[in-house]
Scaffold this motif. Structure first.
Motif, mmCIF file in Angstrom:
data_model
loop_
_atom_site.group_PDB
_atom_site.id
_atom_site.type_symbol
_atom_site.label_atom_id
_atom_site.label_comp_id
_atom_site.label_asym_id
_atom_site.label_seq_id
_atom_site.Cartn_x
_atom_site.Cartn_y
_atom_site.Cartn_z
ATOM 1 N N GLU A 1 0.845 -1.188 0.000
ATOM 2 C CA GLU A 1 0.000 0.000 0.000
ATOM 3 C C GLU A 1 0.880 1.238 0.000
ATOM 4 O OE1 GLU A 1 -2.482 -0.229 3.406
ATOM 5 O OE2 GLU A 1 -3.779 -1.800 2.572
ATOM 6 N N SER B 1 -3.651 -4.024 -9.919
ATOM 7 C CA SER B 1 -3.424 -2.924 -8.990
ATOM 8 C C SER B 1 -4.590 -1.941 -9.013
ATOM 9 C CB SER B 1 -2.112 -2.217 -9.318
ATOM 10 O OG SER B 1 -2.164 -1.656 -10.611
ATOM 11 N N ALA B 2 -4.626 -1.064 -8.008
ATOM 12 C CA ALA B 2 -5.694 -0.079 -7.882
ATOM 13 C C ALA B 2 -5.081 1.291 -7.620
ATOM 14 C CB ALA B 2 -6.652 -0.460 -6.755
ATOM 15 N N GLU C 1 -1.886 -1.165 -4.097
ATOM 16 C CA GLU C 1 -2.844 -0.064 -4.077
ATOM 17 C C GLU C 1 -2.103 1.236 -3.793
ATOM 18 O OE1 GLU C 1 -5.971 -0.762 -1.324
ATOM 19 O OE2 GLU C 1 -6.625 -2.630 -2.276
#
Length: 291
Positions: free
Chosen positions: A123, A168-169, A146
């Motif tokens: 993250e 992925s975001a 992310e």
């Protein structure tokens, strides 16, 4: 913090510049706080944080690394606040594994690969950062990583600005992406993205590029003066949903042109994916492409 140890073995697809370098500072457990420190490592990486360790760096300069400026791995948590990270052989900042990395008002530039790179299920959070001048993307995501970018500038990259791959975001708000050699924002694979109130401008290719099975939502953005087009959608499963965006002055004839848009793809969009806009987006000229 412990004495420098051999670098962790790089996973496939991660930065090649790891090699067998060590790191100037290694934090494998416990907690470390650095304030106004200068860390350079011309024969190795600068900072490596792993396992369940935590590290907080404030007003530090991290530079001149043969490998990474900062590499986070495992389940560690790392915060960089008002730091200057630059001139590394690999990514300036990289998050792997399940690590969590936050950058607050940092200057990150001149990396030998991507400026900030997150992979696996890492993250990444970046707020008020200036990211520029990297050989690859300014910000790159892979795997299931992310990232949230807020009030950042990503510019003057030798390739693209922001790149999301795999599953992925990406969330990006109130940021500016400009003057990159490739697309300002690219999503490919099964990446997901949400862009809100950003400016993507003056790129040498598309402003936003979605391909393969990527999905993207855009609201309240400005796409201006990108040399190829504003939004490019390629691939039957790629999808862009754009609302209330301003698309102005894209498409520069001085570059070698792509095939001209057909009647179903007005100026501003190329490709074979799905693009949807809404009546409130008066200047957004995308239409569904059909097949």
């Amino acid at each position: 913090a412990e004495p420098a140890q051999p670098a962790p073995r790089a996973a496939a697809g991660e930065a090649e510049a790891d090699g067998a370098c060590g790191y100037a500072l290694v934090v494998r457990r416990g907690a470390a706080e650095l304030t106004r420190c200068d860390v350079s490592a011309p024969a190795s990486g600068c900072v490596f944080v792993s396992a369940a360790a935590t590290a907080e760096l404030r007003c530090c300069e991290i530079h001149g690394a043969a490998a990474h400026g900062l590499l986070a791995s495992g389940r560690c948590r790392v915060g960089l606040r008002h730091c200057h990270v630059h001139a590394s052989g690999a990514a300036c900042v990289e998050a792997r594994g399940r690590s969590h990395v936050e950058l607050h008002v940092c200057r990150v530039h001149d990396g030998g690969r991507s400026g900030v790179f997150a992979s696996a299920v890492a993250e990444l959070r970046a707020e008020g950062c200036n990211i520029f001048g990297h050989r690859h993307a300014g910000v790159e995501l892979a795997g299931h990583a992310e990232a949230a970018l807020d009030r950042c500038r990503v510019h003057h990259g030798a390739r693209g600005g922001v790149l999301a791959l795999g599953r992925s975001a990406l969330t990006m708000t109130d940021s500016e992406v400009y003057a990159n050699a490739m697309a300002g924002v690219t999503l490919r694979g099964q990446a997901r993205g949400a862009l809100e109130r950003n400016v993507v401008r003056d790129g040498r290719a598309s402003g936003v590029y979605a391909l393969e099975s990527a999905t993207l939502e855009m609201h309240g953005n400005t796409l201006r003066a990108n040399r190829l087009c504003a939004i490019e959608v390629v691939g039957s499963d790629a999808s862009v949903d754009a609302r209330d965006n301003a698309i102005v002055g894209n498409g520069d004839d001085s570059e070698p042109p792509r095939p001209p848009p057909s009647a179903s793809r007005p100026a501003g969009a190329y490709g074979g994916g799905r693009a949807e806009t809404h009546p409130s987006a008066a200047v957004c000229t995308l239409n569904p492409s059909g097949s």
